[in-house]
Design a protein around this motif. Structure first.
Motif, mmCIF file in Angstrom:
data_model
loop_
_atom_site.group_PDB
_atom_site.id
_atom_site.type_symbol
_atom_site.label_atom_id
_atom_site.label_comp_id
_atom_site.label_asym_id
_atom_site.label_seq_id
_atom_site.Cartn_x
_atom_site.Cartn_y
_atom_site.Cartn_z
ATOM 1 N N GLU A 70 0.808 -1.212 0.000
ATOM 2 C CA GLU A 70 0.000 0.000 0.000
ATOM 3 C C GLU A 70 0.843 1.265 0.000
ATOM 4 O O GLU A 70 0.386 2.325 -0.452
ATOM 5 C CB GLU A 70 -0.932 0.011 1.215
ATOM 6 C CG GLU A 70 -2.053 -1.018 1.150
ATOM 7 C CD GLU A 70 -1.624 -2.397 1.629
ATOM 8 O OE1 GLU A 70 -0.410 -2.613 1.838
ATOM 9 O OE2 GLU A 70 -2.501 -3.261 1.801
ATOM 10 N N TYR A 71 2.081 1.181 0.502
ATOM 11 C CA TYR A 71 2.952 2.350 0.500
ATOM 12 C C TYR A 71 3.318 2.785 -0.922
ATOM 13 O O TYR A 71 3.723 3.924 -1.143
ATOM 14 C CB TYR A 71 4.257 2.047 1.248
ATOM 15 C CG TYR A 71 4.107 1.867 2.742
ATOM 16 C CD1 TYR A 71 3.086 2.473 3.465
ATOM 17 C CD2 TYR A 71 5.015 1.082 3.449
ATOM 18 C CE1 TYR A 71 2.972 2.305 4.839
ATOM 19 C CE2 TYR A 71 4.904 0.907 4.827
ATOM 20 C CZ TYR A 71 3.882 1.516 5.501
ATOM 21 O OH TYR A 71 3.776 1.351 6.871
ATOM 22 N N THR A 73 1.325 2.060 -3.824
ATOM 23 C CA THR A 73 0.225 2.020 -4.784
ATOM 24 C C THR A 73 -0.823 3.103 -4.565
ATOM 25 O O THR A 73 -1.861 3.108 -5.228
ATOM 26 C CB THR A 73 -0.469 0.647 -4.738
ATOM 27 O OG1 THR A 73 -0.927 0.376 -3.397
ATOM 28 C CG2 THR A 73 0.489 -0.457 -5.169
ATOM 29 N N ARG A 74 -0.578 4.021 -3.668
ATOM 30 C CA ARG A 74 -1.522 5.108 -3.430
ATOM 31 C C ARG A 74 -1.637 5.970 -4.689
ATOM 32 O O ARG A 74 -0.611 6.358 -5.277
ATOM 33 C CB ARG A 74 -1.058 5.962 -2.253
ATOM 34 C CG ARG A 74 -2.010 7.068 -1.855
ATOM 35 C CD ARG A 74 -1.494 7.783 -0.616
ATOM 36 N NE ARG A 74 -2.384 8.862 -0.201
ATOM 37 C CZ ARG A 74 -2.181 9.607 0.880
ATOM 38 N NH1 ARG A 74 -1.128 9.372 1.663
ATOM 39 N NH2 ARG A 74 -3.018 10.571 1.197
ATOM 40 N N GLY A 79 0.682 10.016 -3.853
ATOM 41 C CA GLY A 79 1.044 8.605 -3.865
ATOM 42 C C GLY A 79 2.378 8.362 -4.528
ATOM 43 O O GLY A 79 3.183 7.549 -4.064
ATOM 44 N N GLN A 82 5.060 9.497 -2.169
ATOM 45 C CA GLN A 82 5.216 8.518 -1.086
ATOM 46 C C GLN A 82 5.981 7.293 -1.559
ATOM 47 O O GLN A 82 6.881 6.804 -0.861
ATOM 48 C CB GLN A 82 3.837 8.106 -0.574
ATOM 49 C CG GLN A 82 3.886 7.027 0.506
ATOM 50 C CD GLN A 82 2.510 6.682 1.040
ATOM 51 O OE1 GLN A 82 1.977 7.373 1.902
ATOM 52 N NE2 GLN A 82 1.911 5.613 0.530
#
Length: 225
Positions: A70-71, A73-74, A79, A82
């Motif tokens: 999830e880190y 694929t935002r 995103g 990140q």
């Protein structure tokens, strides 16, 4: 040059490094035990989320560790920023859901070591809920036997004070990182006794460095570790 080789020093030495050094004023001992090249497993206790950033900060080479998918694929601009940040500090995207999550994590870790990299792991598997050191899960022992890489134990002290559980942003405060002598193990990855022995030896070394009280049971998983 590989763009990620540029992102890493930019993130560590220009953006993240100075801020963390000012905030945490880390005291470091035994870092000479970390080989400057070649595969090595860095096994540390786990007191706070910031542990994953503190250890790479004080090691004089790039350190990789596993990060939630999830880190990376935002959606949107935030995103992408990140994802670039986490890649820059050495995080490797791994899908930790589903039946193959453990296999995927082990394969990604072993690949780092196969390439001669440094891989950081918290054998407890999650943050300590009360500051004590809990029984190590056998991933570190299995990884050591699978790859033949030495394990450098690490004792982290004080990160639970600068970032208590539930606090998203660490507060200024002094932390200490102690590195121990490398441990080497031999045996088969499928030998459960050999894997358990290696894991217990690593945890014993971490306990001596951190000074924590040891609990011979697994830490309860409470949220993200």
């Amino acid at each position: 040059m590989d763009p990620e080789r540029l992102i890493y020093p930019l993130t560590k030495y220009v953006l993240l490094g100075p801020a963390l050094r000012v905030a945490f004023r880390p005291t470091v001992s035994g870092v000479e035990h970390v080989p400057r090249s070649g595969p090595v497993i860095l096994a540390a206790n786990h007191l706070a989320v910031c542990d994953s950033f503190v250890v790479p900060l004080v090691v004089p080479r790039q350190v990789f560790f596993l990060g939630k998918q999830e880190y990376f694929t935002r959606p949107g601009t935030l995103g992408r920023v990140q994802a670039a940040f986490f890649r820059g500090v050495g995080a490797i995207s791994v899908d930790r859901s589903g039946g193959r999550a453990v296999v995927a994590a082990m394969d990604a870790s072993a690949e780092v070591l196969r390439r001669g990299g440094a891989f950081a792991i918290h054998p407890e598997g999650t943050r300590s809920p009360d500051g004590r050191l809990y029984r190590g899960r056998t991933g570190v022992g299995r990884l050591a036997l699978r790859t033949g890489a030495p394990v450098v134990p690490i004792g982290i002290i004080g990160t639970d004070r600068v970032q208590p559980r539930g606090q998203a942003i660490p507060k200024p405060g002094r932390v200490e990182i102690r590195f121990g002598a490398p441990l080497e193990f031999s045996g088969a990855e499928r030998d459960r006794e050999a894997v358990r022995y290696a894991t217990d030896q690593v945890m014993q070394a971490i306990q001596k460095l951190s000074g924590q009280q040891y609990v011979d049971s697994y830490a309860p998983v409470q949220g993200q570790g």
